[in-house]
Design a protein around this motif. Structure first.
Motif, PDB file in Angstrom:
ATOM      1  N   SER A 172      37.057 -31.614  -0.892  1.00  0.00           N
ATOM      2  CA  SER A 172      36.823 -33.012  -1.261  1.00  0.00           C
ATOM      3  C   SER A 172      36.990 -33.223  -2.758  1.00  0.00           C
ATOM      4  N   LEU A 173      37.263 -32.144  -3.509  1.00  0.00           N
ATOM      5  CA  LEU A 173      37.379 -32.246  -4.960  1.00  0.00           C
ATOM      6  C   LEU A 173      38.828 -32.058  -5.404  1.00  0.00           C
ATOM      7  N   ASP A 174      39.159 -32.673  -6.507  1.00  0.00           N
ATOM      8  CA  ASP A 174      40.479 -32.544  -7.119  1.00  0.00           C
ATOM      9  C   ASP A 174      40.349 -31.576  -8.293  1.00  0.00           C
ATOM     10  N   TYR A 175      40.804 -30.343  -8.090  1.00  0.00           N
ATOM     11  CA  TYR A 175      40.582 -29.316  -9.109  1.00  0.00           C
ATOM     12  C   TYR A 175      41.566 -29.405 -10.273  1.00  0.00           C
ATOM     13  N   SER A 176      42.429 -30.411 -10.240  1.00  0.00           N
ATOM     14  CA  SER A 176      43.236 -30.671 -11.437  1.00  0.00           C
ATOM     15  C   SER A 176      42.416 -31.426 -12.475  1.00  0.00           C
ATOM     16  N   ARG A 177      41.268 -31.945 -12.046  1.00  0.00           N
ATOM     17  CA  ARG A 177      40.334 -32.622 -12.938  1.00  0.00           C
ATOM     18  C   ARG A 177      39.122 -31.732 -13.196  1.00  0.00           C
ATOM     19  N   PRO A 178      38.452 -31.912 -14.338  1.00  0.00           N
ATOM     20  CA  PRO A 178      37.214 -31.158 -14.591  1.00  0.00           C
ATOM     21  C   PRO A 178      36.126 -31.534 -13.590  1.00  0.00           C
ATOM     22  N   VAL A 179      35.174 -30.647 -13.402  1.00  0.00           N
ATOM     23  CA  VAL A 179      34.067 -30.893 -12.474  1.00  0.00           C
ATOM     24  C   VAL A 179      32.741 -30.714 -13.193  1.00  0.00           C
ATOM     25  N   GLU A 180      31.741 -31.467 -12.757  1.00  0.00           N
ATOM     26  CA  GLU A 180      30.373 -31.232 -13.204  1.00  0.00           C
ATOM     27  C   GLU A 180      29.844 -30.026 -12.429  1.00  0.00           C
ATOM     28  N   MET A 181      29.130 -29.165 -13.101  1.00  0.00           N
ATOM     29  CA  MET A 181      28.699 -27.916 -12.479  1.00  0.00           C
ATOM     30  C   MET A 181      27.221 -27.669 -12.775  1.00  0.00           C
ATOM     31  N   ALA A 182      26.509 -27.172 -11.758  1.00  0.00           N
ATOM     32  CA  ALA A 182      25.097 -26.830 -11.922  1.00  0.00           C
ATOM     33  C   ALA A 182      24.776 -25.650 -11.012  1.00  0.00           C
ATOM     34  N   LEU A 183      23.822 -24.848 -11.438  1.00  0.00           N
ATOM     35  CA  LEU A 183      23.326 -23.734 -10.636  1.00  0.00           C
ATOM     36  C   LEU A 183      21.866 -24.013 -10.326  1.00  0.00           C
ATOM     37  N   LEU A 184      21.516 -24.016  -9.039  1.00  0.00           N
ATOM     38  CA  LEU A 184      20.153 -24.339  -8.606  1.00  0.00           C
ATOM     39  C   LEU A 184      19.547 -23.143  -7.915  1.00  0.00           C
ATOM     40  N   ALA A 185      18.353 -22.748  -8.325  1.00  0.00           N
ATOM     41  CA  ALA A 185      17.677 -21.577  -7.755  1.00  0.00           C
ATOM     42  C   ALA A 185      16.359 -22.009  -7.128  1.00  0.00           C
ATOM     43  N   ILE A 186      16.124 -21.569  -5.893  1.00  0.00           N
ATOM     44  CA  ILE A 186      14.902 -21.918  -5.176  1.00  0.00           C
ATOM     45  C   ILE A 186      14.144 -20.654  -4.817  1.00  0.00           C
ATOM     46  N   PHE A 259      12.821 -32.547  -3.941  1.00  0.00           N
ATOM     47  CA  PHE A 259      12.720 -31.237  -3.282  1.00  0.00           C
ATOM     48  C   PHE A 259      11.262 -30.789  -3.180  1.00  0.00           C
ATOM     49  N   TYR A 260      10.484 -31.055  -4.217  1.00  0.00           N
ATOM     50  CA  TYR A 260       9.071 -30.674  -4.193  1.00  0.00           C
ATOM     51  C   TYR A 260       8.306 -31.479  -3.140  1.00  0.00           C
ATOM     52  N   ARG A 261       8.648 -32.770  -2.996  1.00  0.00           N
ATOM     53  CA  ARG A 261       7.990 -33.583  -1.973  1.00  0.00           C
ATOM     54  C   ARG A 261       8.275 -33.047  -0.576  1.00  0.00           C
ATOM     55  N   LEU A 262       9.493 -32.552  -0.363  1.00  0.00           N
ATOM     56  CA  LEU A 262       9.887 -32.064   0.959  1.00  0.00           C
ATOM     57  C   LEU A 262       9.333 -30.680   1.268  1.00  0.00           C
ATOM     58  N   THR A 263       9.250 -29.817   0.256  1.00  0.00           N
ATOM     59  CA  THR A 263       8.937 -28.402   0.511  1.00  0.00           C
ATOM     60  C   THR A 263       7.671 -27.896  -0.171  1.00  0.00           C
ATOM     61  N   GLY A 264       7.208 -28.612  -1.197  1.00  0.00           N
ATOM     62  CA  GLY A 264       6.089 -28.107  -1.981  1.00  0.00           C
ATOM     63  C   GLY A 264       6.498 -26.962  -2.895  1.00  0.00           C
ATOM     64  N   LYS A 265       7.816 -26.789  -3.121  1.00  0.00           N
ATOM     65  CA  LYS A 265       8.321 -25.698  -3.956  1.00  0.00           C
ATOM     66  C   LYS A 265       9.136 -26.254  -5.113  1.00  0.00           C
ATOM     67  N   TYR A 266       9.329 -25.380  -6.119  1.00  0.00           N
ATOM     68  CA  TYR A 266      10.081 -25.773  -7.298  1.00  0.00           C
ATOM     69  C   TYR A 266      11.532 -25.326  -7.184  1.00  0.00           C
ATOM     70  N   VAL A 267      12.393 -25.982  -7.958  1.00  0.00           N
ATOM     71  CA  VAL A 267      13.791 -25.551  -8.073  1.00  0.00           C
ATOM     72  C   VAL A 267      14.155 -25.522  -9.551  1.00  0.00           C
ATOM     73  N   ASN A 268      14.723 -24.421  -9.999  1.00  0.00           N
ATOM     74  CA  ASN A 268      15.223 -24.302 -11.367  1.00  0.00           C
ATOM     75  C   ASN A 268      16.691 -24.712 -11.391  1.00  0.00           C
ATOM     76  N   ILE A 269      17.104 -25.444 -12.408  1.00  0.00           N
ATOM     77  CA  ILE A 269      18.471 -25.956 -12.487  1.00  0.00           C
ATOM     78  C   ILE A 269      19.072 -25.624 -13.849  1.00  0.00           C
ATOM     79  N   VAL A 270      20.262 -25.033 -13.815  1.00  0.00           N
ATOM     80  CA  VAL A 270      21.051 -24.817 -15.030  1.00  0.00           C
ATOM     81  C   VAL A 270      22.284 -25.703 -14.912  1.00  0.00           C
TER      82      VAL A 270
END
Length: 429
Positions: A172-186, A259-270
């Motif tokens: 669904s992405l066009d890799y000829s264009r830049p993308v926003e990127m994030a790493l999420l850890a649960i 995410f915390y409302r749904l699971t009661g857990k935290y998520v770290n995001i870079v």
């Protein structure tokens, strides 16, 4: 239970049919009555029916008109005609609407009940076919999703290039264009918990991404997801687009709260404030992983690797630059020499993806993980071979080899001699 609707403008016939069908089929069916086609359509608009049993000659809306409407709006409903007319033209038109049976009112009850049994059998067959089709569709979607996820993993891990990805995946992405990127850890504790957490994370992201972004969620570890996203309105990053891209921090903050409302857990995001070109996805992924590992003891954090300065606490399990994760892993290896110590298994233990673990281990320990495991096994074997009380097959089992012959070949490959020859040399010395 199968829902049947009986339609006839003669109330006595309708009431008798409802009673006769209910008594004959018992709890297998639930029978409803309608005294006109109009009343039938009103009932069907309020609930689904498996079988329609209708007269042909009725005022205002005829049975044939009713059959036509049912065929258009409720095509899965099975249709039976019960008519007083042995009329070929009626029968021919009814067949055009794919009726299960055309029964004359002058025929015996058994003929009617046989027609009902046939309609029920067709309904059962349709349900089974629908169930199988849905299962196959779901399985196909799962396979397609797994294959796409695997290819995107390989791209992020630097194992394939963009040309190879384009040949394998219709994304669904066009890799000829830049993308926003994030790493999420649960925080993941078990398999069932992981499945729920991943669904909750996807729902939390979708709440804020779908209005504005096309995106892919790539599972890059047991407890990690890498997000790749592109703003949908790419007519230059101005106006609304600029505001949305500037508010990425707020979007990720809202994701954490959801995410915390749904699971009661935290998520770290870079994440990065700069969009990433496809050619730099692997390098950026490694940078994100390193940032995340340095800050793993933080909860519910949002980090920018370009600006984050973090001094890790002194590791408790190892020194000389060994991180806490690798220290825990080394301890696990030493305590489980007789167990499966494959890269995949150790990646699960460390809660890291296997590619990143391999990179991190070599960086900190100075050798490949698999080579380290082999070396440690040989070291233990040599120590045990000095003690005559241990038989060769016992030593083999202590380092994860159930087959003594296979163990001997492994030992010889690593040392140049068999375990027995090694023991013999020790006794000579």
């Amino acid at each position: 239970m199968y829902r049947i609707i009986v339609v006839d403008d003669e109330a006595a016939i309708t009431d008798w049919l409802e009673q006769a069908i209910s008594e004959h089929f018992g709890g297998k069916v639930e029978v409803y009555k309608a005294y006109s086609a109009d009343e039938c359509l009103d009932l069907m608009a309020r609930g689904s029916f498996h079988i329609l049993l209708t007269d042909i000659s009725m005022p205002f809306i005829s049975g044939l008109d009713l059959l036509k409407a049912i065929s258009v709006y409720y095509p899965k409903t099975k249709k039976i005609v019960l008519s007083a007319h042995d009329n070929f033209e009626y029968a021919k038109r009814a067949i055009d609407f794919e009726v299960t049976a055309y029964v004359l009112k002058s025929e015996s009850d058994e003929i009617l009940f046989e027609a009902m049994e046939k309609a029920i059998a067709e309904a059962v067959s349709d349900q089974e076919l629908f169930s199988l089709t849905e299962k196959l569709k779901l399985q196909s979607q799962k396979w397609e999703g797994a294959i796409k996820n695997s290819h995107l993993q390989h791209l992020l891990f630097g194992e394939i290039g963009l040309d190879e990805l384009a040949a394998r995946v219709d994304g669904s992405l066009d890799y000829s264009r830049p993308v926003e990127m994030a790493l999420l850890a649960i925080d993941v504790r078990d398999v069932s918990g992981r499945a729920f957490a991943m669904m909750a994370l996807e729902a939390s992201l979708a709440e804020f991404l779908k209005p504005h972004f096309s995106y892919e969620m790539v599972e890059t570890g047991v407890s990690e997801v890498t997000l790749l996203a592109q703003f949908n309105n790419f007519s230059g990053v101005y106006g609304e687009a600029a505001l949305i891209l500037k508010s990425l921090f707020v979007m990720y903050e809202n994701t954490q709260e959801s995410f915390y409302r749904l699971t009661g857990k935290y998520v770290n995001i870079v994440y990065s404030v700069q969009a990433v070109s496809a050619a730099n996805l692997h390098a950026k992924y490694i940078q994100f992983e390193e940032t995340l590992q340095k800050c793993r003891d933080l909860d519910c954090s949002i980090l920018l690797p370009e600006t984050t300065e973090y001094k890790a606490p002194k590791p408790s399990h190892a020194t000389n630059g060994i991180s806490r994760e690798i220290g825990i892993l080394l301890k696990y290896i030493h305590q489980n020499m007789d167990k499966d110590l494959s890269l995949i298994r150790l990646a699960d233990v460390a809660y890291l993806n296997s590619s990143y673990l391999s990179h991190l281990f070599k960086q900190q320990v100075g050798m490949n993980l698999s080579d380290y495991v082999k070396a440690e096994r040989i070291r233990i074997c040599k120590e045990m071979l000095t003690n005559p009380k241990y038989k060769i097959h016992e030593i083999a089992r202590s380092v994860g080899y159930d087959n003594a012959s296979y163990f001997s070949r492994f030992f010889k490959k690593m040392t140049g001699i068999t375990p027995q020859d090694y023991r013999n040399r020790l006794s000579i010395e």
